[in-house]
Motif scaffolding. Structure first.
Motif, PDB file in Angstrom:
ATOM      1  N   THR A  27       0.834  -1.203   0.000  1.00  0.00           N
ATOM      2  CA  THR A  27       0.000   0.000   0.000  1.00  0.00           C
ATOM      3  C   THR A  27       0.866   1.249   0.000  1.00  0.00           C
ATOM      4  O   THR A  27       1.834   1.339   0.762  1.00  0.00           O
ATOM      5  N   ALA A  28       0.523   2.194  -0.840  1.00  0.00           N
ATOM      6  CA  ALA A  28       1.190   3.495  -0.856  1.00  0.00           C
ATOM      7  C   ALA A  28       0.169   4.575  -0.543  1.00  0.00           C
ATOM      8  O   ALA A  28      -1.011   4.455  -0.908  1.00  0.00           O
ATOM      9  N   VAL A  29       0.602   5.603   0.157  1.00  0.00           N
ATOM     10  CA  VAL A  29      -0.258   6.748   0.419  1.00  0.00           C
ATOM     11  C   VAL A  29       0.240   7.902  -0.445  1.00  0.00           C
ATOM     12  O   VAL A  29       1.427   8.242  -0.448  1.00  0.00           O
ATOM     13  N   LEU A  30      -0.655   8.466  -1.251  1.00  0.00           N
ATOM     14  CA  LEU A  30      -0.316   9.553  -2.165  1.00  0.00           C
ATOM     15  C   LEU A  30      -0.783  10.865  -1.550  1.00  0.00           C
ATOM     16  O   LEU A  30      -1.957  11.008  -1.216  1.00  0.00           O
ATOM     17  N   VAL A  31       0.121  11.817  -1.433  1.00  0.00           N
ATOM     18  CA  VAL A  31      -0.169  13.067  -0.727  1.00  0.00           C
ATOM     19  C   VAL A  31      -0.096  14.227  -1.709  1.00  0.00           C
ATOM     20  O   VAL A  31       0.891  14.373  -2.431  1.00  0.00           O
ATOM     21  N   GLN A  32      -1.153  15.040  -1.743  1.00  0.00           N
ATOM     22  CA  GLN A  32      -1.184  16.215  -2.615  1.00  0.00           C
ATOM     23  C   GLN A  32      -1.586  17.428  -1.786  1.00  0.00           C
ATOM     24  O   GLN A  32      -2.704  17.500  -1.285  1.00  0.00           O
ATOM     25  N   GLY A  68       8.445   7.699   9.777  1.00  0.00           N
ATOM     26  CA  GLY A  68       8.495   6.259   9.970  1.00  0.00           C
ATOM     27  C   GLY A  68       8.033   5.448   8.778  1.00  0.00           C
ATOM     28  O   GLY A  68       7.625   4.294   8.922  1.00  0.00           O
ATOM     29  N   VAL A  69       8.082   6.022   7.580  1.00  0.00           N
ATOM     30  CA  VAL A  69       7.676   5.321   6.369  1.00  0.00           C
ATOM     31  C   VAL A  69       8.602   5.756   5.231  1.00  0.00           C
ATOM     32  O   VAL A  69       9.004   6.920   5.174  1.00  0.00           O
ATOM     33  N   PRO A  70       8.999   4.840   4.354  1.00  0.00           N
ATOM     34  CA  PRO A  70       9.804   5.248   3.203  1.00  0.00           C
ATOM     35  C   PRO A  70       9.048   6.259   2.342  1.00  0.00           C
ATOM     36  O   PRO A  70       7.821   6.183   2.213  1.00  0.00           O
ATOM     37  N   LEU A  71       9.793   7.210   1.769  1.00  0.00           N
ATOM     38  CA  LEU A  71       9.170   8.270   0.975  1.00  0.00           C
ATOM     39  C   LEU A  71       9.801   8.377  -0.395  1.00  0.00           C
ATOM     40  O   LEU A  71      10.987   8.104  -0.588  1.00  0.00           O
ATOM     41  N   LEU A  72       8.984   8.811  -1.341  1.00  0.00           N
ATOM     42  CA  LEU A  72       9.443   9.272  -2.653  1.00  0.00           C
ATOM     43  C   LEU A  72       8.890  10.677  -2.802  1.00  0.00           C
ATOM     44  O   LEU A  72       7.679  10.871  -2.741  1.00  0.00           O
ATOM     45  N   LEU A  73       9.775  11.667  -2.946  1.00  0.00           N
ATOM     46  CA  LEU A  73       9.298  13.057  -2.962  1.00  0.00           C
ATOM     47  C   LEU A  73      10.090  13.897  -3.944  1.00  0.00           C
ATOM     48  O   LEU A  73      11.243  13.586  -4.273  1.00  0.00           O
ATOM     49  N   GLY A  74       9.458  14.970  -4.398  1.00  0.00           N
ATOM     50  CA  GLY A  74      10.107  15.922  -5.283  1.00  0.00           C
ATOM     51  C   GLY A  74      10.632  17.108  -4.506  1.00  0.00           C
ATOM     52  O   GLY A  74       9.974  17.614  -3.589  1.00  0.00           O
ATOM     53  N   SER A  93      14.483  17.453  -8.738  1.00  0.00           N
ATOM     54  CA  SER A  93      14.885  16.092  -8.420  1.00  0.00           C
ATOM     55  C   SER A  93      13.795  15.313  -7.710  1.00  0.00           C
ATOM     56  O   SER A  93      12.892  15.877  -7.090  1.00  0.00           O
ATOM     57  N   ALA A  94      13.898  13.994  -7.813  1.00  0.00           N
ATOM     58  CA  ALA A  94      13.079  13.067  -7.031  1.00  0.00           C
ATOM     59  C   ALA A  94      14.013  12.323  -6.090  1.00  0.00           C
ATOM     60  O   ALA A  94      15.077  11.841  -6.502  1.00  0.00           O
ATOM     61  N   TYR A  95      13.625  12.241  -4.823  1.00  0.00           N
ATOM     62  CA  TYR A  95      14.452  11.592  -3.800  1.00  0.00           C
ATOM     63  C   TYR A  95      13.751  10.362  -3.259  1.00  0.00           C
ATOM     64  O   TYR A  95      12.527  10.349  -3.070  1.00  0.00           O
ATOM     65  N   GLY A  96      14.540   9.339  -2.978  1.00  0.00           N
ATOM     66  CA  GLY A  96      14.084   8.214  -2.183  1.00  0.00           C
ATOM     67  C   GLY A  96      14.642   8.384  -0.781  1.00  0.00           C
ATOM     68  O   GLY A  96      15.835   8.638  -0.613  1.00  0.00           O
ATOM     69  N   VAL A  97      13.783   8.289   0.213  1.00  0.00           N
ATOM     70  CA  VAL A  97      14.196   8.475   1.605  1.00  0.00           C
ATOM     71  C   VAL A  97      13.669   7.306   2.427  1.00  0.00           C
ATOM     72  O   VAL A  97      12.463   7.030   2.429  1.00  0.00           O
ATOM     73  N   ASP A  98      14.581   6.621   3.101  1.00  0.00           N
ATOM     74  CA  ASP A  98      14.214   5.542   4.018  1.00  0.00           C
ATOM     75  C   ASP A  98      15.171   5.608   5.204  1.00  0.00           C
ATOM     76  O   ASP A  98      16.167   4.887   5.261  1.00  0.00           O
ATOM     77  N   GLY A  99      14.891   6.530   6.106  1.00  0.00           N
ATOM     78  CA  GLY A  99      15.821   6.813   7.193  1.00  0.00           C
ATOM     79  C   GLY A  99      16.900   7.777   6.747  1.00  0.00           C
ATOM     80  O   GLY A  99      17.187   8.758   7.415  1.00  0.00           O
TER      81      GLY A  99
END
Length: 314
Positions: free
Chosen positions: A194-199, A259-265, A277-283
């Motif tokens: 499951t992914a949560v999409l935030v706008q 407390g959740v992995p993120l993909l963000l601009g 840029s797009a970043y992957g963040v997991d800690g």
């Protein structure tokens, strides 16, 4: 205009060869030079007038009525990127224009992706993205899709010449492409995660006035609220969601605290270089992908080295 409406996108986009066939027929039977340019420019202007109708409207909200009016100039400029190469094709190939046009389309679309004014919106091949034929891009990229669409347009434009073998060959190519595309398209299965999409729906006019950490806080609050309603394996924020790079000491601890992995601009973190840029963040920041081609005037100022200026990423 028919072609522009098909590109909204619409399931009818697969019929794009029909209006293009009308253009090809006009070009092949027009006088070389001004006659061909007139037909090509009128067709392209009508197409981009529909395809890019959102541009003046959205820019007027950001830059005011005058700024929105100035962006209307993009429409004839974009139309010229079609009209000039197509006219030159008519002049150079004369009676063989229908044969040359599909290759001319592939070349001009490749050129439209190059240089400081790169503007690849509206390539004919995009008409097939909602069909199994889109899988052909895995073989020859968007260029192969453009070749198929415009090649079909030339076949249809030349039907008056009574060439049934060519028509049958075209139908065979479409049929084979559809069958193969369906075979290699993976079936849609229920997502195991499951992914949560935030706008955040932040007014771009506020962004244009200056980025603030209030935007970042909105995304943090929305994400926390969403996670309270259920667990997620990934949170996804949109382009330029954060005003600071994800690696910034003022941003990374807050992202880690979700407390959740993120993909963000967010802006790039290379000093002295404007990056979207797009970043992957997991800690920690696990990866960064920079946008390869920034939008002219929207994300970068073409020829900024000569003009001496830049546009901040919004």
């Amino acid at each position: 205009m028919m072609l522009g409406l098909m590109f909204l996108p619409s399931p009818l986009a697969v019929l794009a060869p029909l209006p293009l066939a009308m253009l090809h027929h006009r070009l092949a039977h027009s006088t070389a030079g001004w006659g061909a340019f007139r037909h090509a420019f009128a067709f392209a202007l009508a197409f981009f007038g529909v395809h890019l109708a959102w541009l003046p409207i959205s820019m007027a909200a950001v830059l005011g009525p005058l700024g929105g009016l100035l962006t209307v100039l993009v429409l004839p400029a974009a139309a010229l990127t079609w009209a000039v190469p197509l006219t030159l094709t008519r002049v150079a190939f004369g009676p063989r224009t229908l044969l040359a046009l599909p290759l001319a389309w592939v070349l001009l679309e490749a050129l439209r992706t190059q240089g400081p004014l790169a503007f690849p919106w509206g390539a004919p091949g995009y008409a097939l993205i909602q069909t199994p034929l889109a899988q052909l891009a895995s073989i020859g990229g968007a260029a192969l899709l453009t070749l198929l669409v415009t090649g079909t347009a030339s076949v249809l434009a030349g039907l008056g010449g009574s060439r049934p073998p060519v028509l049958l060959m075209g139908l065979a190519v479409w049929g084979a492409g559809l069958v193969w595309g369906r075979e290699v398209t993976p079936p849609i299965t229920p997502a195991p995660r499951t992914a949560v999409l935030v706008q955040g729906a932040i007014d771009p006019r506020l962004k244009a006035q200056g980025r603030t950490l209030n935007e970042f806080q909105i995304y943090l609050d929305l994400t926390r609220r969403a996670l309270r309603s259920g667990e997620a394996d990934l949170a996804v924020w949109p382009e330029t969601a954060s005003p600071l790079p994800a690696s910034d000491p003022g941003v990374l601890p807050a992202l880690r605290g979700l407390g959740v992995p993120l993909l963000l601009g967010a802006p790039g973190d290379v000093p002295g270089q404007a990056r979207n840029s797009a970043y992957g963040v997991d800690g920690e920041v696990t990866g960064r992908q920079d946008k390869r081609v920034l939008v002219p005037f929207g994300e970068r100022l073409p020829f900024s080295g000569v003009l001496g200026g830049s546009i901040p990423l919004s």
